[in-house]
Design an enzyme around this catalytic site. Structure first.
Site, mmCIF file in Angstrom:
data_model
loop_
_atom_site.group_PDB
_atom_site.id
_atom_site.type_symbol
_atom_site.label_atom_id
_atom_site.label_comp_id
_atom_site.label_asym_id
_atom_site.label_seq_id
_atom_site.Cartn_x
_atom_site.Cartn_y
_atom_site.Cartn_z
ATOM 1 N N ASP A 1 -1.234 -6.208 -0.745
ATOM 2 C CA ASP A 1 -1.215 -5.629 0.543
ATOM 3 C C ASP A 1 -2.880 -5.304 1.142
ATOM 4 O O ASP A 1 -2.912 -4.611 0.232
ATOM 5 C CB ASP A 1 -0.439 -4.510 0.499
ATOM 6 C CG ASP A 1 0.447 -4.238 2.125
ATOM 7 O OD1 ASP A 1 0.794 -5.160 2.861
ATOM 8 O OD2 ASP A 1 1.213 -2.780 2.376
ATOM 9 N N ASP B 1 0.932 -1.020 -0.643
ATOM 10 C CA ASP B 1 -0.031 0.166 -0.119
ATOM 11 C C ASP B 1 0.780 0.956 0.330
ATOM 12 O O ASP B 1 0.788 2.782 -0.405
ATOM 13 C CB ASP B 1 -1.123 -0.194 0.791
ATOM 14 C CG ASP B 1 -0.661 0.190 2.638
ATOM 15 O OD1 ASP B 1 0.881 -0.457 2.442
ATOM 16 O OD2 ASP B 1 -1.557 -0.292 3.491
ATOM 17 N N SER B 2 2.118 1.250 -0.145
ATOM 18 C CA SER B 2 2.911 2.782 -0.234
ATOM 19 C C SER B 2 3.004 2.705 -1.462
ATOM 20 O O SER B 2 3.779 3.409 -1.920
ATOM 21 C CB SER B 2 4.991 1.915 0.869
ATOM 22 O OG SER B 2 5.441 0.511 -0.606
ATOM 23 N N LYS C 1 -1.331 -9.937 3.224
ATOM 24 C CA LYS C 1 -0.549 -9.072 4.021
ATOM 25 C C LYS C 1 -1.585 -8.286 4.919
ATOM 26 O O LYS C 1 -2.317 -7.087 4.268
ATOM 27 C CB LYS C 1 0.997 -8.232 3.978
ATOM 28 C CG LYS C 1 1.584 -7.897 4.656
ATOM 29 C CD LYS C 1 3.236 -7.400 4.231
ATOM 30 C CE LYS C 1 3.406 -5.570 4.107
ATOM 31 N NZ LYS C 1 2.532 -4.900 4.616
ATOM 32 N N GLU D 1 8.569 -4.186 11.314
ATOM 33 C CA GLU D 1 9.160 -2.616 10.011
ATOM 34 C C GLU D 1 9.730 -2.281 11.751
ATOM 35 O O GLU D 1 8.768 -1.978 12.678
ATOM 36 C CB GLU D 1 8.182 -1.953 10.012
ATOM 37 C CG GLU D 1 8.065 -1.044 9.056
ATOM 38 C CD GLU D 1 7.760 0.223 7.774
ATOM 39 O OE1 GLU D 1 6.784 -0.633 7.520
ATOM 40 O OE2 GLU D 1 8.008 0.746 7.678
ATOM 41 N N GLU E 1 -1.598 -5.511 8.401
ATOM 42 C CA GLU E 1 -0.729 -4.673 9.821
ATOM 43 C C GLU E 1 -1.812 -4.841 11.269
ATOM 44 O O GLU E 1 -2.865 -5.231 10.997
ATOM 45 C CB GLU E 1 -0.494 -3.287 9.622
ATOM 46 C CG GLU E 1 0.134 -2.905 8.444
ATOM 47 C CD GLU E 1 -0.122 -2.064 8.084
ATOM 48 O OE1 GLU E 1 -0.115 -0.839 8.992
ATOM 49 O OE2 GLU E 1 0.473 -1.504 6.874
HETATM 50 O O1 KIV Z 1 3.771 -1.556 1.816
HETATM 51 C C1 KIV Z 1 5.102 -1.522 2.229
HETATM 52 O O2 KIV Z 1 5.575 -1.001 1.197
HETATM 53 C C2 KIV Z 1 5.420 -1.772 3.214
HETATM 54 C C3 KIV Z 1 6.771 -2.294 3.437
HETATM 55 C C4 KIV Z 1 7.034 -1.275 4.045
HETATM 56 C C5 KIV Z 1 6.874 -3.632 4.057
HETATM 57 O O3 KIV Z 1 4.637 -2.399 4.411
#
Ligand code: KIV
Length: 279
Positions: free
Chosen positions: A88, A49-50, A117, A186, A119
């Site tokens: 994500d 999600d980055s 993934k 992280e 969080e």
């Molecule tokens: O979205 C992302 O890039 C991440 C990384 C920081 C692991 O979750």
């Protein structure tokens, strides 16, 4: 290098203390970056999600939607990488109800993800269990969790007190017992990264979590010098692609303005006499 597609069971086995080679994960958000990352031989491509900060121009990840993530996962999957494609789950896609979380995880799988993934700590146990019951592998993400930026009061290193580190360790054990096949750890002190890695039987993939983790992840744009501003301390830049790209485009602009582009070789030519017929 093996050409066999990377699957979740082989990732789950990659504990360094069992002799496993460290896992390498890099983000990608579209087909060309996925091809670059895959040709470099990484194990996992994280469609993170980055994408918010690195591609869509947002300041944080809270603006990314399921539609955004499904579109970017599909673009990466169309590159047909050997690496495992990890999708994500964005903020608010797994916070409202367990059913919605499972449905959203399935959307990323149908877009091409081999795993998802999400969080957070113990609060995520019901959602993690339900997604795994739907046969979708889940990677956890603990420590500095960017979707909690408001609650954390900024992007701050986590687990710095003994109590906070113990809570993180406890969450990792509970989520591993619930079936997470690996974790991103992280933004925590190196000793906390090491303690979590030691305490659980599935791999940890660190980002700003020290060298003891079972693998490391970096963001494509950070690693290649495509990000804006000063990168965080844990980033190592392996190239200055942004600078090279700006120089290349400036050279093109200069060639256009000076009449050096296009050349005769870069132009199409019609049959003899075509010019005269048009005169
Ligand atoms: O979205 C992302 O890039 C991440 C990384 C920081 C692991 O979750």
């Amino acid at each position: 290098m093996s050409t066999k597609p990377v699957a979740v069971p082989s990732v789950r086995e990659r504990k360094r203390h069992r002799g496993g080679e460290p896992l390498v994960m890099v983000t990608a958000y579209d087909a060309p970056s996925a091809r670059i990352v895959d040709e470099a031989g990484v194990d996992i491509i994280l469609v993170g999600d980055s994408v918010a900060n690195n591609v869509l121009g947002y300041e944080d990840t809270l603006h990314v939607t399921m539609d955004d993530m499904a579109r970017h996962v599909a673009a990466v999957a169309r590159a047909k990488p050997r690496a495992l494609v990890l999708g994500d789950l964005p903020w608010m896609s797994y916070h409202l109800s367990v059913d919605e979380a499972v449905r959203n995880a399935a959307t990323l799988v149908r877009a091409g993800a081999g795993a998802v993934k999400l969080e957070g700590g113990r609060a995520r146990l019901p959602v993690v269990e339900a997604i795994i019951r739907a046969e979708i592998p889940v990677m956890g993400h603990l420590g500095l969790t960017p979707q909690s930026v408001l609650a954390m009061g900024g992007f701050r290193v986590q687990g710095k007190s003994a109590d906070a580190a113990a809570a993180l360790l406890d969450a990792a054990k509970a989520l591993a017992a619930a079936g997470c096949f690996a974790f991103v750890i992280e933004g925590v002190p190196d000793v906390v990264g090491a303690a979590v890695t030691e305490a659980i039987d599935v791999p940890t993939i660190g980002i700003g979590a020290g060298p003891a983790c079972d693998g490391q992840v970096l963001v494509f744009h950070d690693l290649l010098g495509l990000g804006k501003g000063t990168p965080p301390k844990f980033v190592r830049r392996y190239a200055e692609v942004g600078r090279i790209a700006t120089e290349a485009i400036a050279a093109f602009a200069e060639d256009v303005r000076s009449g050096r582009f296009p050349s005769d070789d870069e132009s199409y030519h019609g049959p003899a006499g075509l010019g005269d017929a048009l005169a």
